[in-house]
Design an enzyme around this catalytic site. Sequence first.
Site, short mmCIF file in Angstrom:
data_model
loop_
_atom_site.label_atom_id
_atom_site.label_comp_id
_atom_site.label_asym_id
_atom_site.label_seq_id
_atom_site.Cartn_x
_atom_site.Cartn_y
_atom_site.Cartn_z
N GLU A 117 0.83 -1.22 0.00
CA GLU A 117 0.00 0.00 0.00
C GLU A 117 0.86 1.26 0.00
OE1 GLU A 117 -2.91 -0.22 -0.82
OE2 GLU A 117 -3.34 -2.31 -0.36
N ASP A 181 3.40 -5.19 -5.40
CA ASP A 181 3.77 -6.44 -4.73
C ASP A 181 5.29 -6.58 -4.63
OD1 ASP A 181 1.18 -7.24 -4.25
OD2 ASP A 181 1.08 -8.68 -5.91
ZN LIG Z 1 -2.65 -2.38 -4.65
#
Ligand SMILES: [Zn+2]
Length: 278
Positions: A117, A181
């Site tokens: 995030e 990621d």
């Molecule tokens: Zn995301």
Amino acid sequence: MAPATKREALAKLQGIVISVGYPDTWPSYTGLRVGPTSAYANRMAAIRNTTANQLAKLGKPQDNAEWWMVPQLVNAVNLPVQNALNFPAAILQQPYFDPRADAAFNYGAIGATIGHEISHSFDSSGAAVDATGKLRNWWTASDLAHFQAQSQALVTQYDNYAPFPDLHLNGQLELGENGADVAGLAAAYDAYRASLGGRELPVIGGFTGDQRFFISFAQSWANKTREAAERSQIVGNAHAPAEYRTLTVRNIDAWYDAFGVKPGDKLYLAPDKRVRLW
Ligand SMILES: [Zn+2]
């Protein structure tokens, strides 16, 4: 990252509004009438109430601490215009977080999610919004060029995954999420090592701390999906299916060291094929 961009990035990082568990100020449901007889009427009343609350914000200052998820949702979100992150209470439990578990477990699971995030603030869409939430690109041309070159490698990496003989993943569609990621897991690993202050965690269940970090990451993506649902996700969702998000580890050098992954192994990627966004 060029020094000028790094200054902007640090200002943006320091300004992030981090909300954990639930909002400090609960949204008001005054005026919302629900009853036991009609689910449809309740749904419509809720939509009208939400619309009225949104319209009431017009002309007022923005509340950067406003939540866009409910605490009961297992998810997390980056809100670019608010420069804010929401981590609902529901994701702060197994298999993402356990206050009784060690650093390897928690950094590998919720740590990687938090890193994911945060990194959205520093990807190609985060580049379009500055520390104050204004739409203003704050990257130099060379930073953009570096990011695009690494991005292209990630597009190719994910294009090559074929969950079904007739259907490959769409690396371009998923680029923003796959990039988050990679950056998130890399940052979580660095944070995990930093938390140890140079010591090593004990071997537990036959696995070293580093092995358990990556196992925890993989287990946070354990998933069961019907074929039709997975096909639909591949075509229309910017997130890769969970199994392929697990394969983010292929870009992290420490994963090769932790498990002794060598050329010829199924998931091996040559060092120059591993993507490093920053
Ligand atoms: Zn995301």
